[in-house]
Motif scaffolding. Sequence first.
Motif, PDB file in Angstrom:
ATOM      1  N   GLU A   1      -3.089  10.138   1.889  1.00  0.00           N
ATOM      2  CA  GLU A   1      -3.320   8.730   2.229  1.00  0.00           C
ATOM      3  C   GLU A   1      -2.038   8.078   2.735  1.00  0.00           C
ATOM      4  OE1 GLU A   1      -6.124   6.709   1.940  1.00  0.00           O
ATOM      5  OE2 GLU A   1      -7.371   8.454   1.547  1.00  0.00           O
ATOM      6  N   LEU A   2      -0.881   8.508   2.244  1.00  0.00           N
ATOM      7  CA  LEU A   2       0.391   7.935   2.672  1.00  0.00           C
ATOM      8  C   LEU A   2       0.605   8.154   4.162  1.00  0.00           C
ATOM      9  CD1 LEU A   2       3.094   6.567   2.080  1.00  0.00           C
ATOM     10  CD2 LEU A   2       4.012   8.835   1.506  1.00  0.00           C
ATOM     11  N   ALA A   3       0.315   9.353   4.649  1.00  0.00           N
ATOM     12  CA  ALA A   3       0.480   9.618   6.079  1.00  0.00           C
ATOM     13  C   ALA A   3      -0.359   8.650   6.908  1.00  0.00           C
ATOM     14  CB  ALA A   3       0.088  11.064   6.390  1.00  0.00           C
TER      15      ALA A   3
ATOM     16  N   THR B   1       0.824  -1.206   0.000  1.00  0.00           N
ATOM     17  CA  THR B   1       0.000   0.000   0.000  1.00  0.00           C
ATOM     18  C   THR B   1       0.861   1.260   0.000  1.00  0.00           C
ATOM     19  OG1 THR B   1      -1.755  -1.182   1.173  1.00  0.00           O
ATOM     20  CG2 THR B   1      -1.841   1.220   1.226  1.00  0.00           C
ATOM     21  N   ILE B   2       1.891   1.284   0.836  1.00  0.00           N
ATOM     22  CA  ILE B   2       2.784   2.443   0.871  1.00  0.00           C
ATOM     23  C   ILE B   2       3.415   2.663  -0.499  1.00  0.00           C
ATOM     24  CG2 ILE B   2       5.001   3.251   1.777  1.00  0.00           C
ATOM     25  CD1 ILE B   2       4.193   2.086   4.479  1.00  0.00           C
ATOM     26  N   THR B   3       3.869   1.592  -1.134  1.00  0.00           N
ATOM     27  CA  THR B   3       4.493   1.713  -2.453  1.00  0.00           C
ATOM     28  C   THR B   3       3.519   2.291  -3.475  1.00  0.00           C
ATOM     29  OG1 THR B   3       5.928  -0.174  -1.974  1.00  0.00           O
ATOM     30  CG2 THR B   3       5.667   0.432  -4.283  1.00  0.00           C
ATOM     31  N   ALA B   4       2.289   1.789  -3.477  1.00  0.00           N
ATOM     32  CA  ALA B   4       1.296   2.276  -4.434  1.00  0.00           C
ATOM     33  C   ALA B   4       0.977   3.744  -4.209  1.00  0.00           C
ATOM     34  CB  ALA B   4       0.025   1.431  -4.341  1.00  0.00           C
ATOM     35  N   LEU B   5       0.880   4.157  -2.952  1.00  0.00           N
ATOM     36  CA  LEU B   5       0.563   5.549  -2.657  1.00  0.00           C
ATOM     37  C   LEU B   5       1.699   6.480  -3.054  1.00  0.00           C
ATOM     38  CD1 LEU B   5      -1.190   5.063   0.801  1.00  0.00           C
ATOM     39  CD2 LEU B   5      -2.288   5.588  -1.382  1.00  0.00           C
ATOM     40  N   VAL B   6       2.943   6.027  -2.853  1.00  0.00           N
ATOM     41  CA  VAL B   6       4.090   6.827  -3.289  1.00  0.00           C
ATOM     42  C   VAL B   6       4.083   6.960  -4.807  1.00  0.00           C
ATOM     43  CG1 VAL B   6       6.608   6.925  -3.413  1.00  0.00           C
ATOM     44  CG2 VAL B   6       5.496   6.232  -1.288  1.00  0.00           C
ATOM     45  N   ALA B   7       3.824   5.854  -5.507  1.00  0.00           N
ATOM     46  CA  ALA B   7       3.850   5.861  -6.968  1.00  0.00           C
ATOM     47  C   ALA B   7       2.821   6.829  -7.540  1.00  0.00           C
ATOM     48  CB  ALA B   7       3.608   4.453  -7.510  1.00  0.00           C
TER      49      ALA B   7
ATOM     50  N   GLN C   1      13.199   1.624  -1.679  1.00  0.00           N
ATOM     51  CA  GLN C   1      12.844   0.828  -2.856  1.00  0.00           C
ATOM     52  C   GLN C   1      12.006   1.652  -3.835  1.00  0.00           C
ATOM     53  OE1 GLN C   1      13.899  -2.389  -2.902  1.00  0.00           O
ATOM     54  NE2 GLN C   1      12.706  -3.461  -4.450  1.00  0.00           N
ATOM     55  N   THR C   2      11.120   2.495  -3.293  1.00  0.00           N
ATOM     56  CA  THR C   2      10.292   3.311  -4.180  1.00  0.00           C
ATOM     57  C   THR C   2      11.124   4.352  -4.922  1.00  0.00           C
ATOM     58  OG1 THR C   2       9.745   4.989  -2.508  1.00  0.00           O
ATOM     59  CG2 THR C   2       8.318   3.039  -2.626  1.00  0.00           C
ATOM     60  N   ALA C   3      12.238   4.769  -4.334  1.00  0.00           N
ATOM     61  CA  ALA C   3      13.081   5.753  -5.016  1.00  0.00           C
ATOM     62  C   ALA C   3      13.600   5.206  -6.336  1.00  0.00           C
ATOM     63  CB  ALA C   3      14.248   6.156  -4.112  1.00  0.00           C
ATOM     64  N   VAL C   4      13.841   3.895  -6.381  1.00  0.00           N
ATOM     65  CA  VAL C   4      14.359   3.268  -7.597  1.00  0.00           C
ATOM     66  C   VAL C   4      13.239   3.073  -8.614  1.00  0.00           C
ATOM     67  CG1 VAL C   4      15.474   1.209  -8.536  1.00  0.00           C
ATOM     68  CG2 VAL C   4      16.216   2.141  -6.335  1.00  0.00           C
ATOM     69  N   TYR C   5      12.085   2.604  -8.164  1.00  0.00           N
ATOM     70  CA  TYR C   5      11.041   2.187  -9.091  1.00  0.00           C
ATOM     71  C   TYR C   5       9.921   3.216  -9.274  1.00  0.00           C
ATOM     72  CZ  TYR C   5      13.329  -2.304  -9.014  1.00  0.00           C
ATOM     73  OH  TYR C   5      14.259  -3.306  -9.139  1.00  0.00           O
ATOM     74  N   CYS C   6       9.811   4.196  -8.371  1.00  0.00           N
ATOM     75  CA  CYS C   6       8.773   5.217  -8.509  1.00  0.00           C
ATOM     76  C   CYS C   6       9.356   6.602  -8.785  1.00  0.00           C
ATOM     77  CB  CYS C   6       7.908   5.287  -7.248  1.00  0.00           C
ATOM     78  SG  CYS C   6       7.095   3.737  -6.816  1.00  0.00           S
ATOM     79  N   GLY C   7      10.663   6.752  -8.616  1.00  0.00           N
ATOM     80  CA  GLY C   7      11.299   8.030  -8.865  1.00  0.00           C
ATOM     81  C   GLY C   7      11.765   8.704  -7.591  1.00  0.00           C
ATOM     82  N   VAL C   8      12.910   9.376  -7.681  1.00  0.00           N
ATOM     83  CA  VAL C   8      13.482  10.049  -6.518  1.00  0.00           C
ATOM     84  C   VAL C   8      12.584  11.178  -6.014  1.00  0.00           C
ATOM     85  CG1 VAL C   8      15.421  11.465  -5.730  1.00  0.00           C
ATOM     86  CG2 VAL C   8      15.848   9.375  -7.052  1.00  0.00           C
ATOM     87  N   PRO C   9      12.011  12.042  -6.893  1.00  0.00           N
ATOM     88  CA  PRO C   9      11.133  13.095  -6.362  1.00  0.00           C
ATOM     89  C   PRO C   9       9.955  12.543  -5.557  1.00  0.00           C
ATOM     90  CG  PRO C   9      11.746  13.588  -8.622  1.00  0.00           C
ATOM     91  CD  PRO C   9      12.212  12.189  -8.358  1.00  0.00           C
ATOM     92  N   ALA C  10       9.351  11.462  -6.041  1.00  0.00           N
ATOM     93  CA  ALA C  10       8.225  10.866  -5.304  1.00  0.00           C
ATOM     94  C   ALA C  10       8.687  10.334  -3.954  1.00  0.00           C
ATOM     95  CB  ALA C  10       7.588   9.751  -6.128  1.00  0.00           C
TER      96      ALA C  10
END
Length: 473
Positions: free
Chosen positions: A391-393, A379-385, A415-424
């Motif tokens: 919702e993330l909070a 869920t955290i990964t999807a919200l970051v993406a 992990q999200t920095a690699v697959y969802c982007g550093v800004p996200a």
Amino acid sequence: MKLHHRIDGPSGAPLLVLGPSLGTTLDVWRPHLSRLTQFYRVLRYDLPGHGLSPSPLSGDTPPRSRKTDSFSGAGSSSAGAGSLSVEEIAAAVLELVEDERFAVGGISLGGAVATAIATRVTGRVTGLVLCCTSARFGEPGPWLERAALVRREGVRILAPALAERWFTNGFDGGWVLDMLDQVDPEGYAACCEALAAYDLRDRLPTIKAPTLVIAGSDDPATPLDHALTLAKAIPDATLTVLPDAAHLATVQRPEASAHAILTFLQYGKPAPPPSMETTASVDIPPSTDTTHTGDTACAGDTSSAGDAAPAEEAGDGGDGRWEAGMRTRREVLGDEHVDRAVARTTPFTADFQDMITRYAWDGIWNRPGLDRRTRSCITITALVARGHLEELAMHVRAALRNGLTPDEIKEVLLQTAVYCGVPAANSAFAVAQRVLTEQAPERLDETGTSERADETGIPERVDETGTSERDSG
């Protein structure tokens, strides 16, 4: 060594063996009986010197004269000549069970006994339920000091300290503390010595049974780190954290813990996943055709006053899915958040609230294929993406309730920095940091304008319906 025990539930049902904590009797499980005995024969036992079980030194068989070769090398050492061991208690419990397969669990010391059983008779244990327990209960010294104190001054001397450890402030657990009057000082001291010598950390990976680890969020006796050690070392383990509960979390949260145990035992073992229409089977109304067997079982022992959860302001449609979803929603997000969301529901948003309760919180979150920790990571990964920071909070808080540590949340965000982007990921780290540090409830945005924020420090945005976006979950 003979242990007093009771068996309640329908004849022919699967067997569930449950052990109590140090200082309590088999009655510590009474609030759960009305639900558990709908599906299981529940065997409860008293620890040595507790309830109606004789003290290990008063029975006709001294504790060290019984052969316990089957438990040799189980990771404990003697605390003194003639002292009791967890493995001996486990051997005595196995004498109560015939050759059938069974599920086994317990609270604290009872959980240690269940763990010892699961490390030995691996082919017979169908499920393991470990409540507020540990693979090692600290250094031996404090336990031996407690044993000496109880031998000198009796068990009741511990009541004030135990009340603070067993329950959070404001909870009335007097009926459990009264069980201390049914505990023999020598039996209590012998169990303390058993805990002093107990260490099964090296044997946890040998456990083959699917395992549910239940922890209290505010347990000072076996803090969350102990539960995490069990959940990480046992190959097929799932962790559930009961909020606002101390060492006897199952007593403070009987409805939530009974639901977790039943859901795990029915769906947590390797089996085809049930459909959404059958996931509510644990919410079947209490059976009126319950048969009781055992040495002193009686029908009155399967009722538990005050065990039912309060009704919510919505209908269940008769299928149990709304009730199951709301229970999970409260366990994951917390009562305060859900109460706020329910209070803000309008006729325009009511159908949406009903939909997410049934289909998200029951249909998805209650599926057996993934534990709640894993679902929080996803869920955290999807919200970051998708950039849903409000919702993330909320779900960072939920992840902590589900047993993720701050370090594990950090790993998910890396992990999200690699697959969802550093800004996200950068934005997500900022949100998570504010949640973890409980930033002040109001902050200034870049323009110097004050934004209304809740306890997470994340600004609240209200949509056209008047519903807070964060409260939609």
